[in-house]
Enzyme design. Sequence first.
Site, mmCIF file in Angstrom:
data_model
loop_
_atom_site.group_PDB
_atom_site.id
_atom_site.type_symbol
_atom_site.label_atom_id
_atom_site.label_comp_id
_atom_site.label_asym_id
_atom_site.label_seq_id
_atom_site.Cartn_x
_atom_site.Cartn_y
_atom_site.Cartn_z
ATOM 1 N N GLY A 79 28.201 48.235 37.339
ATOM 2 C CA GLY A 79 29.292 48.524 38.261
ATOM 3 C C GLY A 79 30.424 49.303 37.608
ATOM 4 N N THR A 80 30.809 48.891 36.426
ATOM 5 C CA THR A 80 31.940 49.530 35.750
ATOM 6 C C THR A 80 31.661 51.009 35.487
ATOM 7 O OG1 THR A 80 32.548 47.434 34.730
ATOM 8 C CG2 THR A 80 33.421 49.441 33.703
ATOM 9 N N ASN A 100 35.939 40.956 45.374
ATOM 10 C CA ASN A 100 35.281 39.960 44.536
ATOM 11 C C ASN A 100 36.044 38.646 44.451
ATOM 12 O OD1 ASN A 100 36.760 42.199 43.156
ATOM 13 N ND2 ASN A 100 36.772 40.746 41.467
ATOM 14 N N GLN A 158 29.829 43.706 45.276
ATOM 15 C CA GLN A 158 29.779 42.348 45.831
ATOM 16 C C GLN A 158 28.930 42.232 47.096
ATOM 17 O OE1 GLN A 158 30.813 39.359 44.718
ATOM 18 N NE2 GLN A 158 31.648 40.209 42.825
ATOM 19 N N SER A 188 25.526 46.822 41.156
ATOM 20 C CA SER A 188 25.241 46.244 39.843
ATOM 21 C C SER A 188 24.225 45.118 39.973
ATOM 22 C CB SER A 188 26.544 45.718 39.237
ATOM 23 O OG SER A 188 26.274 45.085 38.014
ATOM 24 N N ALA A 189 23.153 45.184 39.172
ATOM 25 C CA ALA A 189 22.027 44.248 39.314
ATOM 26 C C ALA A 189 22.401 42.790 39.053
ATOM 27 C CB ALA A 189 20.884 44.662 38.384
ATOM 28 N N HIS A 190 23.321 42.559 38.107
ATOM 29 C CA HIS A 190 23.546 41.150 37.729
ATOM 30 C C HIS A 190 24.323 40.369 38.780
ATOM 31 C CE1 HIS A 190 27.822 40.836 36.218
ATOM 32 N NE2 HIS A 190 27.706 42.138 36.114
ATOM 33 N N THR A 206 18.840 57.396 27.040
ATOM 34 C CA THR A 206 17.488 56.887 27.321
ATOM 35 C C THR A 206 17.610 55.720 28.301
ATOM 36 O OG1 THR A 206 16.764 57.565 25.153
ATOM 37 C CG2 THR A 206 15.418 55.896 26.264
ATOM 38 N N CYS A 250 46.703 31.739 32.875
ATOM 39 C CA CYS A 250 47.540 31.183 31.805
ATOM 40 C C CYS A 250 46.933 31.368 30.430
ATOM 41 C CB CYS A 250 47.820 29.720 32.065
ATOM 42 S SG CYS A 250 49.148 29.551 33.246
HETATM 43 C C1 LIG Z 1 31.379 42.694 38.829
HETATM 44 C C2 LIG Z 1 32.079 43.807 39.526
HETATM 45 C C3 LIG Z 1 32.205 45.069 38.934
HETATM 46 C C4 LIG Z 1 31.727 45.344 37.522
HETATM 47 O O1 LIG Z 1 30.337 45.415 37.457
HETATM 48 P P1 LIG Z 1 29.617 45.296 36.017
HETATM 49 O O2 LIG Z 1 28.181 45.568 36.323
HETATM 50 O O3 LIG Z 1 29.854 43.899 35.546
HETATM 51 O O4 LIG Z 1 30.227 46.331 35.139
HETATM 52 C C5 LIG Z 1 32.825 46.069 39.644
HETATM 53 N N1 LIG Z 1 33.292 45.852 40.880
HETATM 54 C C6 LIG Z 1 33.186 44.659 41.492
HETATM 55 C C7 LIG Z 1 33.712 44.481 42.876
HETATM 56 C C8 LIG Z 1 32.582 43.598 40.834
HETATM 57 O O5 LIG Z 1 32.499 42.405 41.432
#
Ligand SMILES: *Cc1c(COP(=O)(O)O)cnc(C)c1O
Length: 387
Positions: free
Chosen positions: A71-72, A151, A179, A199-201, A237, A325
């Site tokens: 995602g990033t 998120n 999300q 993003s897959a995770h 790659t 915090c």
């Molecule tokens: C988790 C998240 C990202 C970042 O994705 P990564 O694969 O962890 O780099 C970006 N945007 C949103 C809304 C997310 O929830």
Amino acid sequence: MDRIYFDYAATTPVDPAVAEAMRPYFSDKFGNPSSIHYFGQEAKKAIEDARSKVATFLGAREDEIIFTSGGTESDNFTLFGILWGNAIRGNHVVTTAIEHHAILEPCNFLEKHGYQVTYVKPDNNGLISPEAVKDAMTEKTVLVSCMHANNEIGVIQPIREIASIAKEKGVYFHTDAVQTVGHIPVDVNDLNVDLLSLSAHKFYGPKGAGCLYVRKGTRIQAYLRGGGQERHRRASTENVPGIVGLGRAIEICREKMDVEAAEQMRLRDKLITEIPKRIKRVYLNGHPTRRLPNNVNFSIEYIEGESMLLNLDMLGIAASTGSACTSGDLEPSHVLLSIGRPHELCHGSLRMTLGRFTKEAEIDRFLEVFPNIVAKLRAMSPLYEEK
Ligand SMILES: *Cc1c(COP(=O)(O)O)cnc(C)c1O
């Protein structure tokens, strides 16, 4: 101790079927997809299979899918790639005040380097108004970026309406759908978007694998430069096992998503109705109905979020908070602040995100222990008086 995981918005476990699909690509089928021999072509075929699965989920063409590290990277790629590719047209980006840091941090950097960014604020429910986006656009705007669902508070934005406003003006539209993909239907033509990050995770695939959808004809510059991978749009790659996992994960979601969302919504709504019955002075953050099927976010008055998390963690329950915090920066969640929550309520927030492996018994266990934690912490608070 049986641990309970209510933090699926942070990351999800890799589905066993996904891990199984990935396994051969670490050692047996290890080829470099750029190699013309058998090993290379075997890996290349696996990537193209995955591309086809992602395209099917999104209603996209296969050549519109660029694999990335997640995602990033997809968000950064969009911002830099579109600005660099359209410099003659302008230097202004419209985004929102509630984006993920993967959008806000590069925007902040761009502002320091001569670009202009406007951050549209949401209403108190967390919704972005298409009208406000329209007002924020100028002659110099080259990109509008608005997340599909947030998120933290799970609010689902009216993407089709916002995208149409951008496109009427000939401005590219991007959505961070990290999300939503895998959880609710996401169709790039329905939503009318030019670019989309996933993003897959976040949907039972591996970490470090994602993609950027880029509509055919979009003028975008490469962000990673080097070899000619991904049709010269993203060098490096390919992460073959990761891409295979992404493909398998999105395929499983396509089959199971509707049923899973209905079940998660039922459990979500149980929490949303039961928590206020058991604890006084709690406030739901985010729109009551236009939210992700798995997202619950409450602010609990007179409580500090991180103490809440630690107390839950001691009982084996993992959740999340908008408080900050221990993380060193004392500012609480920018999302809760921008929907108008006062600082104390931002620090007292609790996010619970459910998923594929959440059981009703876990929801019940939480409802059983949580009121005691709140009572204990409030008893220690100098501000709290029983009303
Ligand atoms: C988790 C998240 C990202 C970042 O994705 P990564 O694969 O962890 O780099 C970006 N945007 C949103 C809304 C997310 O929830």
